[in-house]
Scaffold this motif. Structure first.
Motif, PDB file in Angstrom:
ATOM      1  N   ASN A 191       0.879  -1.168   0.000  1.00 49.95           N
ATOM      2  CA  ASN A 191       0.000   0.000   0.000  1.00 49.95           C
ATOM      3  C   ASN A 191       0.914   1.215   0.000  1.00 49.95           C
ATOM      4  N   LEU A 192       0.943   1.940  -1.119  1.00 50.35           N
ATOM      5  CA  LEU A 192       1.835   3.096  -1.237  1.00 50.35           C
ATOM      6  C   LEU A 192       1.427   4.247  -0.328  1.00 50.35           C
ATOM      7  N   ASP A 193       0.193   4.239   0.148  1.00 50.60           N
ATOM      8  CA  ASP A 193      -0.296   5.304   1.021  1.00 50.60           C
ATOM      9  C   ASP A 193      -0.426   4.818   2.458  1.00 50.60           C
ATOM     10  N   GLY A 194       0.542   4.020   2.870  1.00 52.04           N
ATOM     11  CA  GLY A 194       0.497   3.417   4.191  1.00 52.04           C
ATOM     12  C   GLY A 194       1.174   4.247   5.262  1.00 52.04           C
ATOM     13  N   LYS A 195       1.529   3.567   6.349  1.00 47.88           N
ATOM     14  CA  LYS A 195       2.138   4.212   7.508  1.00 47.88           C
ATOM     15  C   LYS A 195       3.504   3.618   7.842  1.00 47.88           C
ATOM     16  N   VAL A 221       5.340   3.049   3.335  1.00 49.18           N
ATOM     17  CA  VAL A 221       4.494   2.090   2.629  1.00 49.18           C
ATOM     18  C   VAL A 221       4.197   0.935   3.582  1.00 49.18           C
ATOM     19  N   ASP A 222       2.987   0.412   3.490  1.00 49.43           N
ATOM     20  CA  ASP A 222       2.678  -0.820   4.210  1.00 49.43           C
ATOM     21  C   ASP A 222       3.096  -1.958   3.290  1.00 49.43           C
ATOM     22  N   LEU A 223       3.866  -2.895   3.830  1.00 52.83           N
ATOM     23  CA  LEU A 223       4.478  -3.923   3.002  1.00 52.83           C
ATOM     24  C   LEU A 223       4.422  -5.280   3.691  1.00 52.83           C
ATOM     25  N   MET A 224       3.955  -6.274   2.945  1.00 56.63           N
ATOM     26  CA  MET A 224       3.996  -7.655   3.388  1.00 56.63           C
ATOM     27  C   MET A 224       4.789  -8.429   2.343  1.00 56.63           C
ATOM     28  N   VAL A 225       5.822  -9.125   2.795  1.00 50.50           N
ATOM     29  CA  VAL A 225       6.619  -9.969   1.906  1.00 50.50           C
ATOM     30  C   VAL A 225       6.729 -11.341   2.536  1.00 50.50           C
ATOM     31  N   LYS A 226       6.304 -12.353   1.801  1.00 53.69           N
ATOM     32  CA  LYS A 226       6.486 -13.749   2.223  1.00 53.69           C
ATOM     33  C   LYS A 226       7.200 -14.437   1.075  1.00 53.69           C
ATOM     34  N   ALA A 227       8.395 -14.919   1.352  1.00 55.14           N
ATOM     35  CA  ALA A 227       9.208 -15.525   0.299  1.00 55.14           C
ATOM     36  C   ALA A 227       9.816 -16.834   0.768  1.00 55.14           C
ATOM     37  N   ARG A 228       9.774 -17.801  -0.118  1.00 56.63           N
ATOM     38  CA  ARG A 228      10.462 -19.070   0.072  1.00 56.63           C
ATOM     39  C   ARG A 228      11.310 -19.283  -1.164  1.00 56.63           C
ATOM     40  N   GLY A 229      12.577 -19.546  -0.939  1.00 53.86           N
ATOM     41  CA  GLY A 229      13.481 -19.736  -2.069  1.00 53.86           C
ATOM     42  C   GLY A 229      14.463 -20.848  -1.817  1.00 53.86           C
ATOM     43  N   ASP A 230      15.252 -21.137  -2.827  1.00 55.09           N
ATOM     44  CA  ASP A 230      16.243 -22.214  -2.736  1.00 55.09           C
ATOM     45  C   ASP A 230      17.503 -21.730  -2.015  1.00 55.09           C
ATOM     46  N   LEU A 231      17.323 -21.355  -0.745  1.00 54.29           N
ATOM     47  CA  LEU A 231      18.434 -20.814   0.039  1.00 54.29           C
ATOM     48  C   LEU A 231      19.517 -21.846   0.312  1.00 54.29           C
ATOM     49  N   LYS A 232      19.213 -23.128   0.111  1.00 52.68           N
ATOM     50  CA  LYS A 232      20.259 -24.148   0.256  1.00 52.68           C
ATOM     51  C   LYS A 232      21.306 -23.982  -0.845  1.00 52.68           C
TER      52      LYS A 232
END
Length: 192
Positions: A20-24, A49-60
Motif C-alpha cells: 500500500n503506497l499510502d500506508g504508515k 508504505v505498508d508492506l507484506m513480503v512472504k518468500a520461500r526460495g532455494d536458500l540451500k
C-alpha cells in the motif's frame, strides 16, 4: 488506495508481496534471510508504505534467486499500485547517513527501468545476505517497476552502507510517488 498484490512462483522461489503506497510504514517481512528482512522493514518504515513480503526460495543453493525475485516482485507491485502514474511527483531523492556511511539515491518514475549503482563493499556477506546482491536487487526492482534508480554509497561498514541505501530508497520513492494533482501527467509526452 494505491495498493497491489503480486504472487510470483518459479521452480526456485515462491513469493507473495502486498503493498500500500499510502500506508504508515507497517511491515510483515519473512524472506528466510534475516538481514534482508531487516532491510525491507527499514525500506517500508522510511518509505511510509505498508508492506507484506512472504518468500520461500532455494536458500540451500544461495540467496541469489530469492533476492532477485523479491526485487522483481516488489517492482511489479510498485508498477501495479501506481496505475497510470497521473498526479505523482515523479522524481525523488534522498541522502541518508548512518554513522560513517552515506547513501545517495535518486529515482525517476519514468516508465524506463534502468539502474546505476556505485558502492565498494568490504566483505562478501552480511549474515546470510550476499552484499553483491544489493546491486542485483536494485537492478531487478528498477527494470520490473519501470523506474530509473541511481545509487551511490560510501562508507566502511557494509551493514551501515546497505541499510542507509534501503532507507534512502524508501524515502526517495515516497517523495516520487507523492500525490500532486497540479502535476497531472508528469511528462511532456503525456504518458509515462
Amino acid at each position: 488506495m494505491r495498493s497491489a498484490t503480486v504472487h510470483r512462483q518459479t521452480k526456485e522461489t515462491d513469493i507473495t508481496i502486498e503493498i500500500n503506497l499510502d500506508g504508515k510504514g507497517i511491515s510483515t517481512i519473512d524472506t528466510g534471510i534475516g538481514f534482508l528482512d531487516h532491510m525491507l522493514a527499514s525500506f517500508a518504515k522510511h518509505g511510509l508504505v505498508d508492506l507484506m513480503v512472504k518468500a520461500r526460495g532455494d536458500l540451500k543453493v544461495d540467496d541469489h534467486h530469492t533476492v532477485e525475485d523479491i526485487g522483481i516482485s516488489l517492482g511489479e507491485a510498485y508498477k501495479d499500485a501506481l496505475k497510470d502514474k497521473a498526479g505523482i511527483e515523479r522524481f525523488g531523492h534522498a541522502l541518508v547517513p548512518m554513522d560513517e556511511a552515506l547513501a545517495v539515491v535518486a529515482v525517476d518514475i519514468s516508465g524506463r527501468g534502468y539502474s546505476v549503482f556505485k558502492a565498494d563493499f568490504k566483505h562478501p556477506m552480511i549474515g546470510e545476505y550476499s552484499t553483491a546482491m544489493t546491486r542485483h536487487f536494485i537492478d531487478s526492482f528498477a527494470r520490473s517497476a519501470g523506474i530509473t534508480i541511481n545509487v551511490k554509497i560510501e562508507g566502511e561498514d557494509d551493514h551501515h552502507m546497505v541499510e542507509a541505501m534501503f532507507k534512502a530508497l524508501g524515502i526517495a520513492l515516497s517523495m516520487a510517488t507523492a500525490k500532486n494533482e497540479k502535476r497531472g501527467m508528469p511528462s511532456t509526452k503525456g504518458v509515462l
